[in-house]
Design a protein around this motif. Sequence first.
Motif, PDB file in Angstrom:
ATOM      1  N   GLY A 268       0.810  -1.225   0.000  1.00 48.21           N
ATOM      2  CA  GLY A 268       0.000   0.000   0.000  1.00 48.21           C
ATOM      3  C   GLY A 268       0.834   1.262   0.000  1.00 48.21           C
ATOM      4  O   GLY A 268       0.286   2.368   0.030  1.00 48.21           O
ATOM      5  N   LYS A 269       2.180   1.117  -0.055  1.00 49.41           N
ATOM      6  CA  LYS A 269       3.057   2.284  -0.028  1.00 49.41           C
ATOM      7  C   LYS A 269       3.416   2.701  -1.451  1.00 49.41           C
ATOM      8  O   LYS A 269       3.880   1.881  -2.245  1.00 49.41           O
TER       9      LYS A 269
ATOM     10  N   ARG B 216      -1.083  14.176  -3.283  1.00 48.95           N
ATOM     11  CA  ARG B 216      -1.408  13.372  -2.090  1.00 48.95           C
ATOM     12  C   ARG B 216      -2.923  13.185  -1.949  1.00 48.95           C
ATOM     13  O   ARG B 216      -3.397  12.103  -1.613  1.00 48.95           O
TER      14      ARG B 216
ATOM     15  N   SER C  31      -4.856   9.553  -2.161  1.00 58.13           N
ATOM     16  CA  SER C  31      -5.537   9.085  -0.951  1.00 58.13           C
ATOM     17  C   SER C  31      -6.888   8.451  -1.273  1.00 58.13           C
ATOM     18  O   SER C  31      -7.445   7.711  -0.445  1.00 58.13           O
TER      19      SER C  31
ATOM     20  N   GLY D 177      -6.577   0.885  -1.353  1.00 51.59           N
ATOM     21  CA  GLY D 177      -5.379   0.101  -1.095  1.00 51.59           C
ATOM     22  C   GLY D 177      -4.143   0.927  -0.812  1.00 51.59           C
ATOM     23  O   GLY D 177      -3.147   0.404  -0.318  1.00 51.59           O
ATOM     24  N   VAL D 178      -4.180   2.239  -1.113  1.00 44.50           N
ATOM     25  CA  VAL D 178      -3.026   3.089  -0.845  1.00 44.50           C
ATOM     26  C   VAL D 178      -3.057   3.533   0.610  1.00 44.50           C
ATOM     27  O   VAL D 178      -4.035   4.134   1.071  1.00 44.50           O
ATOM     28  N   THR D 179      -1.990   3.223   1.337  1.00 44.72           N
ATOM     29  CA  THR D 179      -1.924   3.558   2.762  1.00 44.72           C
ATOM     30  C   THR D 179      -0.879   4.620   3.075  1.00 44.72           C
ATOM     31  O   THR D 179      -0.940   5.258   4.124  1.00 44.72           O
ATOM     32  N   GLN D 180       0.078   4.803   2.167  1.00 44.84           N
ATOM     33  CA  GLN D 180       1.136   5.785   2.411  1.00 44.84           C
ATOM     34  C   GLN D 180       1.606   6.344   1.073  1.00 44.84           C
ATOM     35  O   GLN D 180       1.728   5.614   0.090  1.00 44.84           O
TER      36      GLN D 180
END
Length: 363
Positions: free
Chosen positions: A37-38, A61, A65, A69-72
């Motif tokens: 997810g990074k 960003r 967001s 599935g994107v966490t970072q």
Amino acid sequence: MVTKEQILDALRPVEDPEVHQSIVDLDMVRNIEVRGGKVSLEIVLTIRGCPLHSVIEADVRSALSEVPGVTQVDVSIGHMTDEERAAFAAKVRGQSPEAAMATPALLAPDAGVTFLAIASGKGGVGKSTVTANLARQLAQLGYSVGVIDADIYGFSLPGIFGVQEKRPTMIDNLIIPVEVDGVKLISMHYFVPDKSPVVWRGPMLGKMLRNFFGEVHWGSVDIVLLDLPPGTGDMALDVHTLLPQSKELIVTTPQEAASDVAMRAGIMGIRTHHEIIGVVENMAYFECGGCGDRHYLFGRGGGDRVAAALQTEVIAHIPIASMDQQAQSLFQNETDQGSEYRVLAERVAQKLQLKTPNPVSVR
């Protein structure tokens, strides 16, 4: 699992805030890496120290967001090489680098844009104030508006709009105009040292005007206003020659001295086959705030005399501002001046047969 294609799709709506094109299409997104997810990536800017880098980074960003599935998100900022900058400028123009070098014109006189020159016979009649308020009102009506401060010796529009300290972005031989209140603005003010006089002869003035057409990226504009220098000198003649299909709006005040020279400016336009769409009588009267009576401090009839001589009509009578308003040059819609400028913008749009835009909210 998040893919690079998903990242690019999510970033495609993100625009460079100056050229208003996708950062993906402009090849500003580089070195995408996805690990679970990074997500890490690089945004490549045209110049070092770009004041809008934080805006782009925040938009990136925010867009990522929303990707499931994107966490970072890690964003690094890079800068283009000279070759990449040239390719970027060509993409903004919609050309290959070779074509951009061969045909640099970005706002050709035959590009389907409506041109309106704002002219007067003499200085001090408020021509630039009329130009600025008309441009702002047209933008509020939903039109895409560009303004060329063609008054090379007496440029004042950056001061009226309050953007003296801003500077156009330069990308090779591409200039991104300053944007304020939905109006794209270019002026000689941005290209001379502070308070230095412009000591140029006619040919240099004409060259600068052509640069405003050939090197400034206007994007998609419906109408371009040209704030002409007063009188019938070289610069006004260059505009008439360069833009034979331009329309004209004549600004005068009620006094006979002002209206007489305004007629000459209008006659020059007619002789060079410019259509005069109307006359604006500025400083037409002062309305008493207490009693509502109108006082004609500079006399009456100047606008009518000019209109009769040029076989057109007066399409706006702009009142004199009260003492507490005279420090400003841009008028809010709720003022008497703002109301008159809104009517003027609507009449100009009608006379120029501008396509009805989508209204925008007034802030």
